[in-house]
Design a protein around this motif. Sequence first.
Motif, mmCIF file in Angstrom:
data_model
loop_
_atom_site.group_PDB
_atom_site.id
_atom_site.type_symbol
_atom_site.label_atom_id
_atom_site.label_comp_id
_atom_site.label_asym_id
_atom_site.label_seq_id
_atom_site.Cartn_x
_atom_site.Cartn_y
_atom_site.Cartn_z
ATOM 1 N N VAL A 146 0.773 -1.255 0.061
ATOM 2 C CA VAL A 146 -0.107 -0.090 -0.107
ATOM 3 C C VAL A 146 0.934 1.185 -0.068
ATOM 4 O O VAL A 146 0.550 2.209 -0.826
ATOM 5 N N ALA A 147 1.999 1.027 0.822
ATOM 6 C CA ALA A 147 2.958 2.463 0.822
ATOM 7 C C ALA A 147 3.553 2.767 -0.460
ATOM 8 O O ALA A 147 3.613 3.846 -0.855
ATOM 9 N N GLN A 148 3.721 1.593 -1.328
ATOM 10 C CA GLN A 148 4.398 1.988 -2.612
ATOM 11 C C GLN A 148 3.254 2.212 -3.385
ATOM 12 O O GLN A 148 3.785 3.281 -4.507
ATOM 13 N N CYS A 149 1.878 1.889 -3.458
ATOM 14 C CA CYS A 149 1.061 2.260 -4.402
ATOM 15 C C CYS A 149 0.829 3.931 -3.936
ATOM 16 O O CYS A 149 0.519 4.750 -4.937
ATOM 17 N N ALA A 150 0.787 4.129 -2.837
ATOM 18 C CA ALA A 150 0.357 5.361 -2.242
ATOM 19 C C ALA A 150 1.485 6.514 -2.885
ATOM 20 O O ALA A 150 1.165 7.582 -3.248
ATOM 21 N N ARG A 151 2.827 6.051 -3.032
ATOM 22 C CA ARG A 151 3.789 6.970 -3.404
ATOM 23 C C ARG A 151 3.817 7.120 -4.947
ATOM 24 O O ARG A 151 3.917 8.211 -5.350
ATOM 25 N N ARG A 152 2.789 6.307 -5.617
ATOM 26 C CA ARG A 152 2.720 6.754 -6.940
ATOM 27 C C ARG A 152 1.380 7.179 -7.426
ATOM 28 O O ARG A 152 1.307 7.833 -8.717
ATOM 29 N N ALA A 153 0.365 7.144 -6.580
ATOM 30 C CA ALA A 153 -1.119 7.385 -6.850
ATOM 31 C C ALA A 153 -1.076 8.824 -6.925
ATOM 32 O O ALA A 153 -0.517 9.531 -5.917
ATOM 33 N N ARG A 154 -1.804 9.644 -7.864
ATOM 34 C CA ARG A 154 -1.905 10.844 -7.938
ATOM 35 C C ARG A 154 -3.036 11.324 -7.035
ATOM 36 O O ARG A 154 -3.111 12.726 -6.545
ATOM 37 N N ARG A 155 -4.112 10.611 -6.728
ATOM 38 C CA ARG A 155 -5.303 11.214 -5.924
ATOM 39 C C ARG A 155 -5.724 10.470 -4.790
ATOM 40 O O ARG A 155 -5.966 10.948 -3.689
ATOM 41 N N THR A 156 -5.700 8.964 -5.105
ATOM 42 C CA THR A 156 -6.340 8.212 -4.307
ATOM 43 C C THR A 156 -6.052 6.625 -4.033
ATOM 44 O O THR A 156 -5.549 6.098 -5.036
ATOM 45 N N VAL A 157 -5.981 6.085 -2.960
ATOM 46 C CA VAL A 157 -5.735 4.758 -2.689
ATOM 47 C C VAL A 157 -6.891 3.993 -2.044
ATOM 48 O O VAL A 157 -7.218 4.597 -0.969
ATOM 49 N N VAL A 158 -7.519 3.086 -2.500
ATOM 50 C CA VAL A 158 -8.566 2.294 -1.606
ATOM 51 C C VAL A 158 -7.998 0.808 -1.415
ATOM 52 O O VAL A 158 -7.415 0.277 -2.297
ATOM 53 N N VAL A 159 -8.203 0.437 -0.310
ATOM 54 C CA VAL A 159 -7.722 -0.937 0.282
ATOM 55 C C VAL A 159 -8.950 -1.629 0.779
ATOM 56 O O VAL A 159 -9.615 -1.199 1.699
ATOM 57 N N ALA A 160 -9.258 -2.905 0.367
ATOM 58 C CA ALA A 160 -10.231 -3.659 1.003
ATOM 59 C C ALA A 160 -9.342 -5.149 1.701
ATOM 60 O O ALA A 160 -8.619 -5.440 1.075
ATOM 61 N N LEU A 161 -9.946 -5.282 2.734
ATOM 62 C CA LEU A 161 -9.068 -6.293 3.735
ATOM 63 C C LEU A 161 -10.202 -6.925 4.648
ATOM 64 O O LEU A 161 -11.011 -6.294 5.079
ATOM 65 N N ALA A 162 -9.839 -8.222 5.072
ATOM 66 C CA ALA A 162 -10.743 -8.788 5.948
ATOM 67 C C ALA A 162 -10.209 -8.939 7.311
ATOM 68 O O ALA A 162 -10.655 -9.101 8.357
ATOM 69 N N ALA A 163 -8.512 -8.808 7.583
ATOM 70 C CA ALA A 163 -8.147 -9.064 8.799
ATOM 71 C C ALA A 163 -8.132 -7.619 9.632
ATOM 72 O O ALA A 163 -7.410 -6.903 9.083
ATOM 73 N N LEU A 164 -8.404 -7.622 10.529
ATOM 74 C CA LEU A 164 -8.333 -6.598 11.674
ATOM 75 C C LEU A 164 -6.980 -6.363 11.882
ATOM 76 O O LEU A 164 -6.610 -5.041 11.902
ATOM 77 N N ASP A 165 -5.979 -7.283 11.901
ATOM 78 C CA ASP A 165 -4.775 -6.917 12.482
ATOM 79 C C ASP A 165 -3.926 -6.124 11.194
ATOM 80 O O ASP A 165 -3.058 -5.509 11.445
#
Length: 411
Positions: A333-352
């Motif tokens: 996610v950090a790598q995607c965020a460095r490249r994204a111009r506007r937004t990053v959306v993440v879907a995940l099942a694990a609370l941890d």
Amino acid sequence: MIRVVGTGTGTSLPDDVADGAGLVVGARRHLQAVRLPEAAERIVLGPLAPALDAIEEYVAKDRQVVVLASGDPGFFGIVRALAERFGTERLEVRAGVSSVATAFARAGLPWDDAVVVSAHGRELRTAVNVCRARPKVAVLTGPGSGPAELGAALRDADRVLVVASSLGDPARERVERVTPAGAAARDWGAAVSVVLCLDERRTLGAVRTVAGPAGGPAGWALDEGEFTHRDSMITKFEVRALALARLGPRLGDLVWDVGAGSGSVAVECARLGAAVVAVEKAADGVERIRANAAAHGVDVRVVHGQAPGALTGLDAPDAVFVGGGGRELPALVAQCARRARRTVVVALAALDRVPGVREALTGAGFTCDGVLLQSSRLAPLPGEVSRLAAANPVFLLWGVRPPACTEGVPQ
């Protein structure tokens, strides 16, 4: 009064077009092509602001101004600037045939279903993303945004480029069909008027009622049954609906779907007009994504590989969707965020995984928000009654880059 005359393509201007004018404004070639009144002031059009200031002086004195422009001056032309400055009531516009209309005519194609995008004085990336997303696109070119640069950016796309140069000049006009790689390998000079980018499988299309790009889909967040998937490994439509709302895919955007699985998010983003890259590590997943994209009539570029390594070399996205989990998720996610111009959306099942993902987004300068989605769907019971069947809860986190924090973001 300001008379704006489009030179069109393949036609000559009447000799008397500038008669009675106190000021004539136009490119050097336009001024040389007509008879000018001896007493008229002449301005060779370069930077627009000084020309507009000079026009204002003549308008204030109620003296005639003639502006000579290429093609149709109301189509990505000078009419907009003149109307904003002086008002439409002061304009008399004589339109010529635009370079776009002429290029499609030379190619023997209708263009009521084409998308037209200008790369003249603008970022090329928008034109590239539109070319990836739509089957019939006209690109108005400019310095640094010509057929070579467009071809280089579209090397991996199944497209044909029609490069139209010196349209309307009988001695110099050329209309050539080339591959993107062929366009990238040549020096085209400055005479290119427009480039058509075509998916030849879909250049004719259906009879249209409304001109322009195809309208958006009638609905989104499609049922899982609309996609081929494995063992229910698909982003559920409730989650997809909110993810699409936060991604905001639109024409001219590039979206990454990382860990794409069945490609349901990728396909829905493409249906909404975005260019899309789906990254998937499983070979059978790659084939499912391609099949789902074909079934819904959209182009999705599929990259077979595991992120983050598979992201290297991809164009910077406007928005990113990340599905799945694992220990590496925050780093991805950090790598995607460095490249994204506007937004990053993440879907995940694990609370941890939630704290690490939040930290990855905020650490990249994004404002972060999220929600736990818990839904129950109607399910039939005997006796024509229904119950509520709970779906597994899913965390959806999203980070948005503040508008002022774009320094260092890849273009």
